[in-house]
Design an enzyme around this catalytic site. Structure first.
Site, PDB file in Angstrom:
ATOM      1  CB  CYS A 378      -0.979  -0.058   1.174  1.00  0.00           C
ATOM      2  SG  CYS A 378      -2.452   0.931   0.859  1.00  0.00           S
ATOM      3  CG  HIS A 512      -3.342  -3.656   3.491  1.00  0.00           C
ATOM      4  ND1 HIS A 512      -2.238  -3.214   4.186  1.00  0.00           N
ATOM      5  CD2 HIS A 512      -4.012  -2.550   3.103  1.00  0.00           C
ATOM      6  CE1 HIS A 512      -2.242  -1.894   4.226  1.00  0.00           C
ATOM      7  NE2 HIS A 512      -3.309  -1.470   3.578  1.00  0.00           N
ATOM      8  CD  GLU A 514      -0.897  -6.457   5.282  1.00  0.00           C
ATOM      9  OE1 GLU A 514      -0.657  -6.675   4.078  1.00  0.00           O
ATOM     10  OE2 GLU A 514      -1.113  -5.315   5.733  1.00  0.00           O
TER      11      GLU A 514
HETATM   12  N1  GLN Z   1      -1.888   6.596   3.151  1.00  0.00           N
HETATM   13  C1  GLN Z   1      -2.059   5.871   1.941  1.00  0.00           C
HETATM   14  C2  GLN Z   1      -3.469   5.978   1.388  1.00  0.00           C
HETATM   15  O1  GLN Z   1      -4.381   6.331   2.088  1.00  0.00           O
HETATM   16  C3  GLN Z   1      -1.695   4.405   2.137  1.00  0.00           C
HETATM   17  C4  GLN Z   1      -2.635   3.701   3.043  1.00  0.00           C
HETATM   18  C5  GLN Z   1      -2.106   2.367   3.528  1.00  0.00           C
HETATM   19  O2  GLN Z   1      -0.925   2.099   3.450  1.00  0.00           O
HETATM   20  N2  GLN Z   1      -2.983   1.526   4.024  1.00  0.00           N
HETATM   21  O3  GLN Z   1      -3.681   5.679   0.241  1.00  0.00           O
END
Ligand code: GLN
Length: 539
Positions: A378, A512, A514
């Site tokens: 992300c 994500h 994970e």
């Molecule tokens: N801050 C970034 C976004 O909102 C990444 C978010 C994250 O890593 N879950 O897109």
């Protein structure tokens, strides 16, 4: 069949591992051939943990259906393989929101709306709703018995015992037996008090699960049974374990699942434990060790990275490799670079906000230039893209609109996307709670890409939690810099996976992974990453 309900409460102190205990009991019941659902009820007023700092709450777990939930749901999924849903997680904030919305609609017309029965009825509805024919529903009540916030929950489960009968409800109380060196003894008094506290709200514990750092003498068990009014076989020791996946086996040896079955008068042999024995053995006997550097802002509180830690462990077990984690604080660039000299692979996890980004950008650059395996999750993907734009394409102002207006919005606010609920629209002024792109979305993989090879599929579904996205208009330019986008949303609009063509293993994902890794179903990306750490090792 009507499900049986097991309520797990905690006493004496917080952080005893109720989530793990619940997950382990779920796994043990599965090993006896029963189907289980695990749920958590959290007594705080936030509607969900989505707006809380990781320092307050640890990681925010996300379900397939887009609920932001407590990290204990991660334990449930990792231990039982059962995907959690919005019907498995509730907070006081959510309960009150529902009740107040009903009140405004006029559903209670004429009535005075009160904690009992309106709030407690809503809690009971949550517990008994959408149980899908499961044999057992395990409900973990957050917090510690004695907290004011927890009272409506205790009242609701007390009523459920009355509604459903003893045959279908069981109260498990997790407590702590502290060892007092001066006395040379494990002390039972705090547990006695906690059981009494429960009794004062009308709940008699049926089984005590006692955390302790050493075996509990028979005498202490007998004393607890007598003073707490439970059968002595229902005083179960929950000793500290070296590794969390040993917990179900330890509980089993102590007779936890046997006693639960006895309580409900159901008997099936525990034939499904072999795979647990095998996995614990594999975990203890790795053939190789690799060092994985994790560069993040919350390295002081590893609960913020719970699922990542476990996903790496699962990936490692799959290849008989033990990933040794090196926690690197992203606040200092120099420190990041110094520590990365000694790792075999780099992982930059998700994150929010500008603080600490320079260390993460430095990590992405270091991994790119030194051909060290890199997994960007992300935020970790977004920053790897920004790094390439700045340092390879010379776009010095490349940035994310998350950090403020920029001339080169390489990462920008997601303003529109399609979900099962229709088109989602967002602006700079949208609420912050529950408005991210949340939950599982499909992603189409390009044939022949590394991502396709890793997943072995054309279409995957992964869980998201982000507000910003890689701006597609930069993807083509990035090709020239060796960065290729190999996964997109099926409509081709949202870049989901990036990989470098000039590097042995450099992958960034907007989702994500994970959150979907389980002990018995390691996530392919983590398995491949851990393997790459070993394969690419220079010495
Ligand atoms: N801050 C970034 C976004 O909102 C990444 C978010 C994250 O890593 N879950 O897109």
């Amino acid at each position: 069949m009507n499900p049986r309900y097991i309520f797990i409460t905690g006493g004496v102190t917080s952080s005893l591992g109720k989530g793990l205990a619940s997950a382990a009991l779920g796994a043990l019941l599965q090993a006896r051939g029963f189907s289980v659902i695990l749920r958590k009820l959290d007594p705080y007023l936030n509607v969900d943990p989505g707006t809380m700092s990781p320092y307050q709450h640890g990681e925010v777990y996300v379900t397939d259906d887009g609920t932001e939930a407590d990290l204990d749901l991660g334990h449930y999924e990792r231990f039982t393989g059962v995907s959690t849903r919005s019907s498995d997680y509730v907070t006081t904030g959510k309960i009150y929101s529902t009740v107040l919305a009903k009140e405004r609609r006029g559903d209670y017309l004429g009535a005075t709306v009160q904690v009992i029965p309106h709030i407690t009825d809503e809690i009971k509805h949550f517990v008994t709703n959408e149980t899908d024919g499961a044999d057992f529903v395990l409900c973990e009540i957050g917090g510690t018995v004695g907290d004011i916030e927890g009272l409506p929950y205790l009242e609701a489960i007390r009523q459920l015992r009355n509604d459903l009968g003893r045959e279908r409800t069981m109260f498990v109380h997790l407590t702590l037996l502290p060892y007092i060196p001066a006395a040379g003894e494990l002390k039972t008094k705090p547990t006695q008090h906690s059981v009494k506290e429960l009794l004062s709200v009308g709940i008699q514990a049926d089984l005590l699960l006692c955390r302790s750092d050493r075996p509990i003498p028979v005498e202490a068990k007998r004393k607890l049974a007598q003073f707490c009014n439970v059968q002595s076989e229902n005083v179960i020791a929950a000793l500290d374990a070296d590794n969390i996946y040993q917990v179900p086996l330890q509980y089993h040896e102590e007779g936890f699942d046997r006693q639960v079955c006895k309580f409900f008068n159901v008997e099936k042999p525990a034939t499904g434990l072999n795979r647990w024995h095998k996995v614990v053995e594999d975990f203890k006997n790795p053939k190789a060790i690799v060092k994985v550097g994790i560069v993040g802002k919350y390295v002081q509180l590893l609960d913020a990275y719970k699922s990542i830690i476990q996903a790496l462990a699962h990936g490692g077990i799959h290849h008989h490799i033990l990933p040794e984690l090196v926690w690197i604080d992203s606040e200092s660039e120099d420190e990041v670079i110094r520590q990365l000299q000694n790792v075999d692979a780099v992982l930059v996890p998700g994150g929010f906000g500008e603080r600490g980004i320079n260390g993460k950008l430095a990590a992405a650059q270091y991994a790119r230039e030194n051909k060290i395996p890199y997994l960007g999750i992300c935020f970790g993907m977004q920053l790897a893209v920004i790094e390439a734009c700045r340092n390879q394409l010379g776009l010095k102002e490349a940035s994310s609109t998350e950090f403020g207006p920029t001339k080169e919005p390489v990462v920008a606010l997601l303003t529109e996307w399609a979900s099962d609920a229709g088109v989602q629209l967002r602006t700079e002024n949208s609420d912050l709670g529950g408005t991210m792109r949340l939950g599982a979305y499909p992603c189409a993989l390009e044939k022949g890409s590394l991502a396709h090879q890793i997943y072995g599929k054309d279409l995957i579904h992964e869980r998201h939690r982000h507000r910003y996205e890689v701006n597609k208009t930069y993807c083509e330019k990035l090709e020239k810099a060796g960065m290729h986008f190999s996964g997109f949303s099926p409509d081709g609009r949202l870049p989901e996976i990036m990989e470098r063509t000039d590097h042995p293993w450099f992958v960034g994902v907007q989702f994500h992974p994970e959150l979907k890794s389980r002990l018995f179903e390691p996530h392919p990306l983590f398995a491949a990453f851990v393997k790459a750490a070993l394969d690419c090792r220079k010495n």
